[in-house]
Design a protein around this motif. Structure first.
Motif, PDB file in Angstrom:
ATOM      1  N   LYS A 288       0.832  -1.207   0.000  1.00 21.61           N
ATOM      2  CA  LYS A 288       0.000   0.000   0.000  1.00 21.61           C
ATOM      3  C   LYS A 288       0.860   1.248   0.000  1.00 21.61           C
ATOM      4  O   LYS A 288       0.457   2.289  -0.522  1.00 21.61           O
ATOM      5  CB  LYS A 288      -0.948  -0.006   1.197  1.00 21.61           C
ATOM      6  CG  LYS A 288      -2.070  -1.023   1.074  1.00 21.61           C
ATOM      7  CD  LYS A 288      -3.042  -0.913   2.218  1.00 21.61           C
ATOM      8  CE  LYS A 288      -4.177  -1.920   2.046  1.00 21.61           C
ATOM      9  NZ  LYS A 288      -5.156  -1.847   3.164  1.00 21.61           N
TER      10      LYS A 288
ATOM     11  N   GLY B 297     -12.592   2.365  -0.894  1.00 27.95           N
ATOM     12  CA  GLY B 297     -11.713   3.013   0.069  1.00 27.95           C
ATOM     13  C   GLY B 297     -12.325   3.239   1.434  1.00 27.95           C
ATOM     14  O   GLY B 297     -11.742   2.869   2.456  1.00 27.95           O
TER      15      GLY B 297
ATOM     16  N   GLN C 262     -11.113   1.331   4.801  1.00 29.68           N
ATOM     17  CA  GLN C 262     -10.558   2.110   5.918  1.00 29.68           C
ATOM     18  C   GLN C 262     -11.304   1.825   7.216  1.00 29.68           C
ATOM     19  O   GLN C 262     -10.689   1.698   8.276  1.00 29.68           O
ATOM     20  CB  GLN C 262     -10.627   3.599   5.588  1.00 29.68           C
ATOM     21  CG  GLN C 262      -9.629   4.039   4.528  1.00 29.68           C
ATOM     22  CD  GLN C 262      -9.857   5.460   4.069  1.00 29.68           C
ATOM     23  OE1 GLN C 262     -10.662   6.194   4.638  1.00 29.68           O
ATOM     24  NE2 GLN C 262      -9.167   5.851   3.003  1.00 29.68           N
TER      25      GLN C 262
ATOM     26  N   GLU D 243      -9.088  -5.948  -1.254  1.00 25.91           N
ATOM     27  CA  GLU D 243      -9.970  -5.385  -2.279  1.00 25.91           C
ATOM     28  C   GLU D 243      -9.899  -6.208  -3.562  1.00 25.91           C
ATOM     29  O   GLU D 243      -8.844  -6.350  -4.167  1.00 25.91           O
ATOM     30  CB  GLU D 243      -9.603  -3.930  -2.546  1.00 25.91           C
ATOM     31  CG  GLU D 243      -9.852  -3.017  -1.350  1.00 25.91           C
ATOM     32  CD  GLU D 243      -9.546  -1.558  -1.634  1.00 25.91           C
ATOM     33  OE1 GLU D 243      -9.279  -1.229  -2.806  1.00 25.91           O
ATOM     34  OE2 GLU D 243      -9.562  -0.748  -0.686  1.00 25.91           O
TER      35      GLU D 243
END
Length: 509
Positions: free
Chosen positions: A43, A268, A272, A283
């Motif tokens: 990430k 997103g 989160q 994802e």
């Protein structure tokens, strides 16, 4: 002659991508070449431009890899081509890293460089295990050493007798392989066998494992817990605080792999929220929102929105699609003048409000049936109602409104398609195991089933979480056993339902 570029020696932090500094992120975002270590989270790497050349220079203990000289030469070579180079290292490049050596070589080569410090694992990893390195009542200092050298070696560079006598906290990095000898040497030199100790593996990551106990048998406790490198050891009274100050690995979804099937653009927020509860958000979008091939009819409708008494938005995607065309047609919010707006729920309402529109009607629950009931409770006979919709979808709302006497115009405003690389992403995710499969619409369930050729046996052991009863019904029809259904049909409601499911003791796996 090409001007010389610049090298940034950037600390990536200890593992948690949220601990990358703002400056580190900014420098990475403009990099042309990135040389990164093995343990840097993917990430963090995603902050680099897609056009950047990514070079893995990681070293694995016991395996051949790039030498430090090779790494330095590669940085210099690219900088001399005028490139902006980022050397991305775990932790801080100047704390038990090779940043100092790299800076010296860059200086000698006449290559400009800049150091971007990172959050060091020395303090971050113990903190994520609930261990402060200093404490007013028990430790006013700490000492940090590397443990990759056997303390029983004849010419050790560390004075273990002195280390054993220190009153503060001792932090040992990279010492798991030699930990039996380290413990034995410390005890032999006067350190009490009952001194609190802790071992922290993969600190700051969602798969972190922390073990605490007396120094005398901390290694055995580590073996029992399956501890392997990378490990940081903390020795001293503060290590005993780990159990009472635990905050990271006791979160409700800690360590659970959650499959997120929303569109990439919308995943997103959900990811989160899940990660904030300790989950590993994986994802693998099963749907993707695409523009129309032909906007002729849609533009015709958008250019005369005032012809309608009501406009009904059943998703945030429909809101964005309409406003995209309003912009394209050089219109503004005045295009809605005299028209009333209804939306299916609070998330869709938030989309409208971001565009300066306050909806006139929001049903109590975010499902089409509730919106239908709210609309039919009004006098809608003879009213002109516009429904922007995707190319595929259910007809519950328009059918019910027509039955109530309204004149309905349905217009396709966007397409939902299967992402090109979705099957590979789904198969990769499932191959590593899934604890929770999260579905935010019927389409996400149906498309996942298609990707798996209707064989959903791979999700038998996973908890199935759905945003509402319609999505849950679709999942059940496809053979999934639904465990979690949000009572408030929003992303926040879905996350809350998952949290309550695990915290409430209904599942502790």
């Amino acid at each position: 002659m090409t001007a010389t570029g610049k090298v940034y020696l950037v600390g990536a932090g200890p593992g948690d991508p949220g601990l990358l500094t703002l400056k580190g992120q900014r420098v990475l975002a403009s990099a042309e070449v990135v040389l990164y270590d093995r343990l840097v989270d993917r990430k963090i790497l995603s902050h680099a431009p897609t056009t950047a050349e990514m070079i893995d220079v990681g070293k694995v203990l016991g395996e051949m890899g790039r030498t430090q000289s090779d790494i330095n030469s590669t940085m210099i070579e690219h900088a001399r081509k005028g490139k902006q180079v980022v050397r991305l290292q775990g932790g801080d490049p100047f704390v038990f890293g090779r940043g100092g050596e790299e800076a010296e070589d860059l200086r000698d080569a006449g290559v400009p460089f800049e150091v971007v410090p990172g959050v060091t694992s020395v303090v971050a990893v113990p903190a994520y295990a609930g261990i402060p390195l200093t404490h007013r009542r028990s430790s006013s200092s700490f000492t940090v050493v590397t443990g990759n050298e056997d303390p029983k070696k004849a010419e050790s560079t560390l004075d273990w007798k002195v280390l054993a006598q220190l009153a503060g906290t001792l932090v040992v990095l990279m010492g798991w392989r030699n930990m039996p000898s380290i413990v034995e040497t410390l005890v032999a030199n006067g350190k009490s066998p009952q001194t609190p100790a802790a071992l922290i593996m993969w600190g700051t990551e969602p798969w972190q494992i922390a073990v605490t106990g007396p120094l005398s048998n901390i290694v055995e406790l580590g073996y029992e817990k399956g501890i392997t490198s990378p490990v940081i050891a903390v020795i001293g009274d503060v290590a005993g605080l780990g159990e009472t100050l635990q905050w990271f690995d006791n979160r409700p979804l800690f360590g659970k792999r959650a499959l997120v099937t929303r569109t990439r653009a919308q995943a997103g927020k959900l990811s989160q929220r899940l990660e904030a509860l300790g989950a590993i958000a994986v994802e693998a979008p099963t749907i993707e929102i695409q523009p129309l091939d032909d906007y002729t009819r849609f533009d015709s409708v958008v250019s005369r929105l005032t012809d309608y008494d009501w406009i009904l938005f059943s998703s945030g995607n429909a809101v964005e699609a309409v406003f995209d065309r309003i912009d394209a047609l050089n219109l503004d919010s005045r295009a809605f003048a005299g028209t009333q707006i209804a939306c299916i729920g609070p998330d869709t309402s938030s989309n409208l409000r971001r565009h300066g529109i306050t909806p006139d009607l929001i049903p109590d629950t975010a499902v089409a049936k509730s919106l239908l009931n709210a609309m039919t409770s009004l006098d809608i006979a003879g009213k002109n109602i516009l429904i922007p919709k995707p190319d595929i979808g259910r007809d519950t709302l328009p059918t019910g409104l027509r039955a109530a006497g309204a004149t309905i115009t349905e217009v396709v405003s966007y397409r939902t398609v299967m992402p090109k690389n979705s099957k590979a992403l789904v198969m990769d995710a499932i191959s590593e195991g899934i604890d929770i499969a999260v579905f935010t619409s019927s389409s996400t369930v149906e498309n996942l089933a298609k990707l798996l050729n209707d064989d959903l046996a791979c999700l038998e052991t996973a908890k199935i979480a759905c945003i509402g009863p319609v999505t849950a019904a679709t999942a059940s029809e496809l053979g999934l056993s639904v465990d979690i259904v949000a009572t408030k049909y929003t992303i926040d409601g879905l996350v809350t339902a998952m949290e309550e499911h695990f915290v409430g003791g209904r599942d502790t796996r």
